[in-house]
Write an enzyme that holds these catalytic residues in place. Sequence first.
Site, PDB file in Angstrom:
ATOM      1  N   HIS A 354     -84.952  38.963 -49.700  1.00 12.73           N
ATOM      2  CA  HIS A 354     -85.339  38.763 -48.306  1.00 12.73           C
ATOM      3  C   HIS A 354     -86.676  39.392 -47.935  1.00 12.73           C
ATOM      4  O   HIS A 354     -87.114  39.240 -46.792  1.00 12.73           O
ATOM      5  CB  HIS A 354     -84.264  39.318 -47.373  1.00 12.73           C
ATOM      6  CG  HIS A 354     -83.103  38.401 -47.191  1.00 12.73           C
ATOM      7  ND1 HIS A 354     -83.113  37.356 -46.298  1.00 12.73           N
ATOM      8  CD2 HIS A 354     -81.893  38.360 -47.815  1.00 12.73           C
ATOM      9  CE1 HIS A 354     -81.953  36.717 -46.363  1.00 12.73           C
ATOM     10  NE2 HIS A 354     -81.207  37.295 -47.279  1.00 12.73           N
ATOM     11  N   LYS A 542     -87.876  41.766 -32.045  1.00 16.51           N
ATOM     12  CA  LYS A 542     -87.504  41.855 -33.455  1.00 16.51           C
ATOM     13  C   LYS A 542     -87.425  43.332 -33.834  1.00 16.51           C
ATOM     14  O   LYS A 542     -87.796  44.205 -33.050  1.00 16.51           O
ATOM     15  CB  LYS A 542     -88.508  41.129 -34.348  1.00 16.51           C
ATOM     16  CG  LYS A 542     -89.954  41.566 -34.133  1.00 16.51           C
ATOM     17  CD  LYS A 542     -90.913  40.778 -35.009  1.00 16.51           C
ATOM     18  CE  LYS A 542     -91.129  39.389 -34.480  1.00 16.51           C
ATOM     19  NZ  LYS A 542     -90.551  38.355 -35.322  1.00 16.51           N
ATOM     20  N   ARG A 543     -86.939  43.583 -35.034  1.00 14.32           N
ATOM     21  CA  ARG A 543     -86.892  44.956 -35.539  1.00 14.32           C
ATOM     22  C   ARG A 543     -88.283  45.565 -35.516  1.00 14.32           C
ATOM     23  O   ARG A 543     -89.269  44.881 -35.798  1.00 14.32           O
ATOM     24  CB  ARG A 543     -86.339  44.918 -36.968  1.00 14.32           C
ATOM     25  CG  ARG A 543     -86.195  46.249 -37.664  1.00 14.32           C
ATOM     26  CD  ARG A 543     -85.406  46.071 -38.951  1.00 14.32           C
ATOM     27  NE  ARG A 543     -86.008  45.093 -39.845  1.00 14.32           N
ATOM     28  CZ  ARG A 543     -86.877  45.398 -40.811  1.00 14.32           C
ATOM     29  NH1 ARG A 543     -87.271  46.648 -40.991  1.00 14.32           N
ATOM     30  NH2 ARG A 543     -87.351  44.455 -41.595  1.00 14.32           N
ATOM     31  N   LYS A 548     -94.604  44.112 -38.919  1.00 16.80           N
ATOM     32  CA  LYS A 548     -94.394  43.085 -37.894  1.00 16.80           C
ATOM     33  C   LYS A 548     -95.433  43.180 -36.777  1.00 16.80           C
ATOM     34  O   LYS A 548     -95.544  42.297 -35.943  1.00 16.80           O
ATOM     35  CB  LYS A 548     -92.974  43.192 -37.330  1.00 16.80           C
ATOM     36  CG  LYS A 548     -91.903  42.868 -38.373  1.00 16.80           C
ATOM     37  CD  LYS A 548     -90.499  43.025 -37.814  1.00 16.80           C
ATOM     38  CE  LYS A 548     -89.430  42.763 -38.860  1.00 16.80           C
ATOM     39  NZ  LYS A 548     -89.325  41.349 -39.255  1.00 16.80           N
ATOM     40  N   THR A 650     -86.461  34.524 -38.520  1.00 13.79           N
ATOM     41  CA  THR A 650     -85.580  33.546 -37.885  1.00 13.79           C
ATOM     42  C   THR A 650     -85.775  33.556 -36.372  1.00 13.79           C
ATOM     43  O   THR A 650     -85.465  32.566 -35.709  1.00 13.79           O
ATOM     44  CB  THR A 650     -84.097  33.810 -38.221  1.00 13.79           C
ATOM     45  OG1 THR A 650     -83.776  35.171 -37.914  1.00 13.79           O
ATOM     46  CG2 THR A 650     -83.823  33.540 -39.685  1.00 13.79           C
ATOM     47  N   LYS A 654     -85.654  30.441 -33.504  1.00 18.74           N
ATOM     48  CA  LYS A 654     -84.861  30.441 -32.263  1.00 18.74           C
ATOM     49  C   LYS A 654     -85.761  30.207 -31.060  1.00 18.74           C
ATOM     50  O   LYS A 654     -85.409  29.448 -30.137  1.00 18.74           O
ATOM     51  CB  LYS A 654     -84.123  31.770 -32.126  1.00 18.74           C
ATOM     52  CG  LYS A 654     -83.103  32.031 -33.209  1.00 18.74           C
ATOM     53  CD  LYS A 654     -82.715  33.502 -33.259  1.00 18.74           C
ATOM     54  CE  LYS A 654     -81.994  33.821 -34.551  1.00 18.74           C
ATOM     55  NZ  LYS A 654     -81.877  35.275 -34.786  1.00 18.74           N
TER      56      LYS A 654
END
Length: 807
Positions: A354, A542-543, A548, A650, A654
Amino acid sequence: MEYSKETLKKLIDEKILRHFGCKEQEVTEQQIYRATALVVRDILMEKRSEFESNVKKQETKRVYYMSMEFLVGTSLKNNLFNLGIEEKMRAVVADYGVNIDSLYEMEPDAGLGNGGLGRLASCYMDAAATKQLSCTGFSIRYEFGIFKQKIVDGWQMEFPDNWLDMGDVWLVPREDEAFEVKFDGRVTENWENGVNRVEYTDYNSVIAVPYDMMISGYDSPAVNNLVLWSAKSPNRIDMDLFSRGEYVKSMEKNAMAEAISKVLYPADDHYEGKALRLKQQYLLVCASLQSIMKQFMKECGDVYQLPDKVAIHINDTHPSLCVPELMRILLDEHGLNWDDAWDITCKTLAYTNHTVMSEALERWPESLFAEKLPRIYQIVREVDRRFGLILNEHYSGDYAKINYMDIIANSQVKMANLCLACCHKVNGVSKLHSDILKNDVFHDFYYIMPEKFTNVTNGIAHRRWLCQANPELSGFITELIGDGFIRDANELVRLLDYENDRAVLERLQKIKHNNKLRLAQYIKEHNGINVDPDAVFDVQVKRLHEYKRQLLNVLHIMHIYNKLLENPSADVKPRVFIFAAKASAGYVMAKQIIRLINMVAREVNSNPLTRDKLKVIFLEDYRVSLAELIIPAAEISEQISVAGKEASGTGNMKLMLNGAITCGTLDGANVEILEQVGKENIFLFGMTAEEVIKQWQSGYSPMDIYNSNQDVRLVIDRLKHGISGTTFNDVAYSLTQGSYGSADSYMTLADFDSYKNIHEEILKTYSDREKFNRMSLINIAKAGVFSADRAIKEYADDIWKTKSVKW
């Protein structure tokens, strides 16, 4: 079985009487929730029993999905929707004077995950049940989940998440199906008549107790099972110590055992934390494989048929111990020789990678591994020896390469390498990610075993994220194209027939506005801030991780703030930047970034010169149910990781499904979103993965950017001088200096100008509402390919080699 309103009412009345000893007039709202959930659980268990009967009759190959996380979210609404009885149940609870929406809000999110990894696992369980595939999930029943996040003076504070206080109603304990898991101790081997006999002594036992959570599929006769293990001691109390008055010590062993299933991802920056994480992973794997083998031997009995009847999937590196544990069972309990056991193990196991982040490619200190799991260590050492012979055949004399590929090297046990050596399939989760695995991260493995590598791009449960989270949009789509998209997300493409229909585009805008009003109300209630629903809602949820690049987002907000201070009367479209994220408890820089976001929010939102044109919102305790509120209201979807680091994502799917336009780099599944919608319907910026690599190789110097770029210099200096009375020197230092070769390791400053420019393009485009609404419709129409139904079918066809159960 069809359930009428009258039948459901009778079932709930019976639950209320039996469980709470009261009648309809005396029942509380919480009791109604529990009674309703228990009725739904009974319906699912009945369907589960019938589905299991068909699985056995048809001898369908079973799939077992091993994951440390299953971010299920809430269950009541999802199960009612999937069963097709939501409106009937709404009418039933209304007879008690209760709105079913109040019951939905009462239910806590199951504390079984943290981020995209766990949510993906849950989406796949939903899709497998919808597709009538026999798929059992295995994880841990975390008593307190990850943590409940509170923001105090800008800081993330972690508190226990007591989700089981209400969430336990969905769990069915099976004490009689518990399994023993052994840690520590000594292993002795004796050869008797050519058979290796293994004796395990002086070990510490932990009992793994299973709890079942039923997972329904949409309009499907199938119900699958998520098995969650809870750790207990075989001896809950030492009576000898207790009788001597040593009360606390008498319960020490039980407390140590129960600690294994207390919290998801305990901090591992110390020995005890590492030991606890390793115990968690082995408890999951050992108990699960014992359960799998018990059922398999009962139904089949021939261990050599295991790969034909069973597929076990390792979701990321956390359950990698499946490899040596299955070997242990085959060798020690079934008496197979090594070659046969290895052949069966390889054919049975598959592995999904992942992430390319090094910290996620787990490595355990060899000494800790050997101490806590002595028999498993012996097996891993032998796997390493044999795999080393294969490596020497291909890379003889290249000791550096062999050392990199070894399973045990430099006093570390490398779990990803263990999976690569064994599993018959290894897949990435987006086209770009899978290419990076083959061409870079695992290139040397790919060279000698290319047949193992494949790709399955991630998918989402579109019924949850569209039909349930955004019912007004779902209803409008049904008006336009019918309800076929609920079962087959590819039907959404029919919306393209309306891309030039002004009335449709205006209705789409109205629905988005209604969702923004709903989120604005939540923000007012929880943050005490009024936001303008006519402003652009720009969302990054998000995390929290440096790759990120929430930091890039907040630096840009600081730049916008600087420009507004220079010219407060500027005629600009108001913007609301919305963040939600949790940082790992021990991740200091991530927690600093959360504090920075909150300090910027405090200053921006309180300044009368800017607050009507710029708002910054941090919504605490990000979770599935909160995402279901935020995502339908989003207009801009921030997917801004440095290219080459995000495996897939993901959240991007969404948000796209709900009509938000992606602002992103060419990273992860953004690449495939671009392929679907075209460059005119996405806002792209920044370097490509190849350009990032070249930038590093040429000698990246963030200080050169700081010295030459005034906008960058102003925001970096502001970090040093202070925001809302707080300085962020460590953040500024990490961006501009740091240790040699590590400054701005995620290229935040390198992409700053490009990011700033794309946001100017976003504002320009947004001002043309018809054009922006058309982009939104096209994104919705092209989101069908990202359904979990498509992904799970690819796993079933190409990796697990199983078929749907016929009905």
